[in-house]
Write a protein that holds these residues in place. Sequence first.
Motif, PDB file in Angstrom:
ATOM      1  N   GLN A 113       5.905 -10.314  -2.723  1.00 44.11           N
ATOM      2  CA  GLN A 113       5.294  -9.521  -3.794  1.00 44.11           C
ATOM      3  C   GLN A 113       4.984  -8.096  -3.325  1.00 44.11           C
ATOM      4  OE1 GLN A 113       4.856 -10.444  -7.020  1.00 44.11           O
ATOM      5  NE2 GLN A 113       6.003 -12.262  -6.428  1.00 44.11           N
ATOM      6  N   LEU A 114       4.461  -7.974  -2.125  1.00 51.66           N
ATOM      7  CA  LEU A 114       4.126  -6.650  -1.586  1.00 51.66           C
ATOM      8  C   LEU A 114       5.382  -5.812  -1.374  1.00 51.66           C
ATOM      9  CD1 LEU A 114       1.347  -7.740   0.915  1.00 51.66           C
ATOM     10  CD2 LEU A 114       1.023  -6.350  -1.150  1.00 51.66           C
ATOM     11  N   ARG A 115       6.443  -6.441  -0.878  1.00 51.63           N
ATOM     12  CA  ARG A 115       7.714  -5.719  -0.698  1.00 51.63           C
ATOM     13  C   ARG A 115       8.254  -5.246  -2.045  1.00 51.63           C
ATOM     14  NH1 ARG A 115      10.995  -9.220   3.825  1.00 51.63           N
ATOM     15  NH2 ARG A 115      10.453  -7.873   5.566  1.00 51.63           N
ATOM     16  N   LYS A 116       8.163  -6.121  -3.031  1.00 46.98           N
ATOM     17  CA  LYS A 116       8.650  -5.785  -4.370  1.00 46.98           C
ATOM     18  C   LYS A 116       7.858  -4.609  -4.930  1.00 46.98           C
ATOM     19  CE  LYS A 116       9.373  -7.800  -8.921  1.00 46.98           C
ATOM     20  NZ  LYS A 116       9.177  -8.965  -9.779  1.00 46.98           N
ATOM     21  N   ARG A 117       6.546  -4.689  -4.821  1.00 46.15           N
ATOM     22  CA  ARG A 117       5.678  -3.620  -5.305  1.00 46.15           C
ATOM     23  C   ARG A 117       5.969  -2.311  -4.574  1.00 46.15           C
ATOM     24  NH1 ARG A 117       0.124  -5.451  -4.493  1.00 46.15           N
ATOM     25  NH2 ARG A 117       0.863  -7.298  -5.525  1.00 46.15           N
TER      26      ARG A 117
END
Length: 138
Positions: A113-117
């Motif tokens: 999720q953090l990478r996507k964000r």
Amino acid sequence: EKLTKYHLAKKYYLQAVSVGDVEDIAALQLAKLHEFLDEDDQAARVYTRLARQWEEAGSVASAADVSHCFRFLVVYHMRVTVNWSVAENFALKCCEYAETMQEGKSFLHEIGQLRKREGESKEKEGDDVASPSDLSFT
């Protein structure tokens, strides 16, 4: 007085590590002491050295200690160094132990999720930059 005791404990653990800590007991206690004292960079250094050592030669430490080490390193690299690849590597290692398997899976999800964000933020920043064709010199 407590600070003096912690300082002495660190001194003795370091001495034990330098003499030969075959079972990693002193190194683990030193890392945990650094962690307790909120000296996360020092704890991460000791845990990282232990993780490398265990990777190369195998671990004589308990599964609980090894999984705790990996869990600490996941959180450290997610929050402090913001190095997703390293955090992901340690999260995968967490998944190998019953004590941290569920947490490891949660970490992997959170890292994704953090990478996507982060990727979306970079795309948005790119949208804000004018392309050469948008510039007019008239």
